[in-house]
Design a protein around this motif. Structure first.
Motif, short mmCIF file in Angstrom:
data_model
loop_
_atom_site.label_atom_id
_atom_site.label_comp_id
_atom_site.label_asym_id
_atom_site.label_seq_id
_atom_site.Cartn_x
_atom_site.Cartn_y
_atom_site.Cartn_z
N TYR A 31 33.36 64.66 51.06
CA TYR A 31 32.54 63.71 50.32
C TYR A 31 33.09 62.32 50.56
CZ TYR A 31 36.48 64.87 47.36
OH TYR A 31 37.74 65.14 46.91
N MET A 32 32.33 61.31 50.19
CA MET A 32 32.77 59.93 50.37
C MET A 32 33.53 59.47 49.13
SD MET A 32 31.92 59.14 53.39
CE MET A 32 32.22 57.39 53.46
N THR A 33 34.62 58.76 49.36
CA THR A 33 35.43 58.21 48.29
C THR A 33 35.50 56.70 48.46
OG1 THR A 33 36.76 60.23 48.17
CG2 THR A 33 37.69 58.25 47.18
N ASP A 34 35.17 55.98 47.40
CA ASP A 34 35.25 54.52 47.41
C ASP A 34 36.56 54.09 46.77
OD1 ASP A 34 32.71 54.06 48.55
OD2 ASP A 34 31.74 54.26 46.61
N PHE A 35 37.24 53.11 47.39
CA PHE A 35 38.44 52.49 46.84
C PHE A 35 38.02 51.09 46.39
CE2 PHE A 35 39.98 55.94 49.30
CZ PHE A 35 41.09 56.39 48.61
N VAL A 36 38.17 50.84 45.09
CA VAL A 36 37.53 49.70 44.46
C VAL A 36 38.53 48.89 43.63
CG1 VAL A 36 35.72 49.07 42.80
CG2 VAL A 36 35.37 51.01 44.33
N VAL A 37 38.51 47.56 43.79
CA VAL A 37 39.26 46.66 42.93
C VAL A 37 38.30 46.20 41.84
CG1 VAL A 37 40.53 44.48 42.76
CG2 VAL A 37 40.75 45.91 44.82
N VAL A 38 38.69 46.43 40.58
CA VAL A 38 37.83 46.14 39.44
C VAL A 38 38.36 44.91 38.70
CG1 VAL A 38 36.92 47.03 37.26
CG2 VAL A 38 37.24 48.58 39.20
N ASN A 39 37.50 43.91 38.52
CA ASN A 39 37.87 42.72 37.76
C ASN A 39 37.38 42.89 36.32
OD1 ASN A 39 38.47 40.24 36.70
ND2 ASN A 39 37.15 39.08 38.07
N GLU A 40 38.28 43.32 35.44
CA GLU A 40 37.93 43.47 34.03
C GLU A 40 38.26 42.21 33.23
OE1 GLU A 40 39.52 47.03 32.28
OE2 GLU A 40 38.06 48.29 33.32
N SER A 41 38.72 41.17 33.90
CA SER A 41 39.06 39.93 33.19
C SER A 41 37.79 39.10 32.98
CB SER A 41 40.09 39.13 33.99
OG SER A 41 39.49 38.48 35.09
N ASP A 42 37.95 38.02 32.24
CA ASP A 42 36.82 37.13 31.97
C ASP A 42 36.76 35.95 32.94
OD1 ASP A 42 35.88 38.65 29.81
OD2 ASP A 42 37.30 37.69 28.43
N GLU A 43 37.61 35.97 33.96
CA GLU A 43 37.68 34.90 34.96
C GLU A 43 37.54 35.51 36.36
OE1 GLU A 43 37.97 31.66 34.16
OE2 GLU A 43 38.05 32.15 32.02
N ALA A 137 43.56 34.49 36.58
CA ALA A 137 44.07 33.73 35.43
C ALA A 137 45.19 34.47 34.71
CB ALA A 137 42.93 33.42 34.47
N ASN A 138 45.23 35.78 34.81
CA ASN A 138 46.24 36.57 34.10
C ASN A 138 47.42 36.97 34.97
OD1 ASN A 138 44.62 36.47 31.78
ND2 ASN A 138 43.43 38.21 32.50
N GLY A 139 47.59 36.29 36.10
CA GLY A 139 48.74 36.55 36.95
C GLY A 139 48.35 37.13 38.30
N GLU A 140 49.39 37.45 39.05
CA GLU A 140 49.21 37.92 40.42
C GLU A 140 49.78 39.32 40.57
OE1 GLU A 140 50.03 36.21 44.92
OE2 GLU A 140 50.98 35.24 43.21
N LEU A 141 49.09 40.11 41.36
CA LEU A 141 49.50 41.48 41.66
C LEU A 141 49.66 41.60 43.17
CD1 LEU A 141 49.86 44.45 40.67
CD2 LEU A 141 47.39 44.69 40.90
N ASN A 142 50.86 41.99 43.63
CA ASN A 142 51.12 42.17 45.06
C ASN A 142 51.53 43.61 45.30
OD1 ASN A 142 50.86 39.64 46.53
ND2 ASN A 142 52.45 38.90 45.13
N LEU A 143 50.81 44.28 46.16
CA LEU A 143 51.11 45.68 46.49
C LEU A 143 51.23 45.80 47.99
CD1 LEU A 143 48.39 47.11 44.12
CD2 LEU A 143 50.83 47.07 43.66
N LYS A 144 52.35 46.39 48.44
CA LYS A 144 52.59 46.51 49.87
C LYS A 144 52.92 47.95 50.22
CE LYS A 144 54.30 41.83 50.44
NZ LYS A 144 55.37 40.98 50.94
N ILE A 163 42.64 48.27 38.82
CA ILE A 163 42.03 47.43 37.77
C ILE A 163 42.88 46.20 37.51
CG2 ILE A 163 41.34 47.34 35.35
CD1 ILE A 163 40.69 50.35 35.58
N TYR A 164 42.22 45.04 37.51
CA TYR A 164 42.84 43.77 37.12
C TYR A 164 42.25 43.40 35.77
CZ TYR A 164 44.48 38.97 37.16
OH TYR A 164 45.10 37.78 36.83
N LYS A 165 43.15 43.21 34.78
CA LYS A 165 42.68 42.85 33.42
C LYS A 165 43.04 41.44 33.07
CE LYS A 165 42.85 47.48 31.60
NZ LYS A 165 43.15 48.34 30.51
#
Length: 165
Positions: A31-43, A137-144, A163-165
């Motif tokens: 099956y197909m799997t989507d990898f998704v970045v979700v912006n749950e913030s207000d900015e 606006a709520n900071g930075e996330l770095n994943l390597k 998810i980015y909150k």
């Protein structure tokens, strides 16, 4: 003659059962799997991801696409709005894609046909993204490295999210 008909009917039945079993095995395992970045913030956020160095011409592993968070489905089949090249920045020298994601929207960064590969601990080798940076606006996330893969949480077989909150 009656015995011949019985053998012929049994052979037909066996062939039908084998065909049905084969079809079910093939459809149940892939099956197909989507990898998704979700912006749950207000900015708005800026997502930059680096694609692994493959021997072909640089391009996003999947055409970047967005959808409202409220329309994300755990079964897949979202009505993704594919972005045109003017809506994201490509940097072939650094193999990066940069996209601005509006509040309460989701960005598809990768898509894979899943044959059980991402359940394997070594699956990060097959994941096309080697680095993800999310800045808002709520900071930075770095994943390597492997973190860029393992930070996506399984929502369903069809959807993994970061998810980015």
């Amino acid at each position: 003659m009656q015995q011949f008909n019985l053998v012929r009917n049994m052979t037909r039945l066996l062939v039908i059962v084998l065909l049905i079993t084969s079809v079910l095995c093939l459809t149940a395992c892939s099956y197909m799997t989507d990898f998704v970045v979700v912006n749950e913030s207000d900015e708005p956020i800026v997502v930059r991801y680096k694609v692994k160095n493959y021997p072909y011409t640089f391009a996003p592993p999947t055409t970047p696409a967005t959808v409202a968070v409220s329309e994300l489905s755990t079964r897949g089949g979202q009505k993704w709005q594919e972005l045109n090249p003017t809506q994201y920045q490509l940097d072939p020298a650094n193999r990066t894609i940069t996209i601005r994601v509006m509040p309460h929207n989701a960005l598809r960064v990768a898509r894979a046909r899943d044959d059980g590969w991402h359940q394997d601990p070594s699956a990060s080798e097959s994941f096309p993204i080697e680095e993800i940076n999310v800045n808002g606006a709520n900071g930075e996330l770095n994943l390597k490295g492997q973190q860029a893969f393992t930070s996506f949480s399984k929502v369903s077989q069809a959807l993994y999210t970061l998810i980015y909150k």
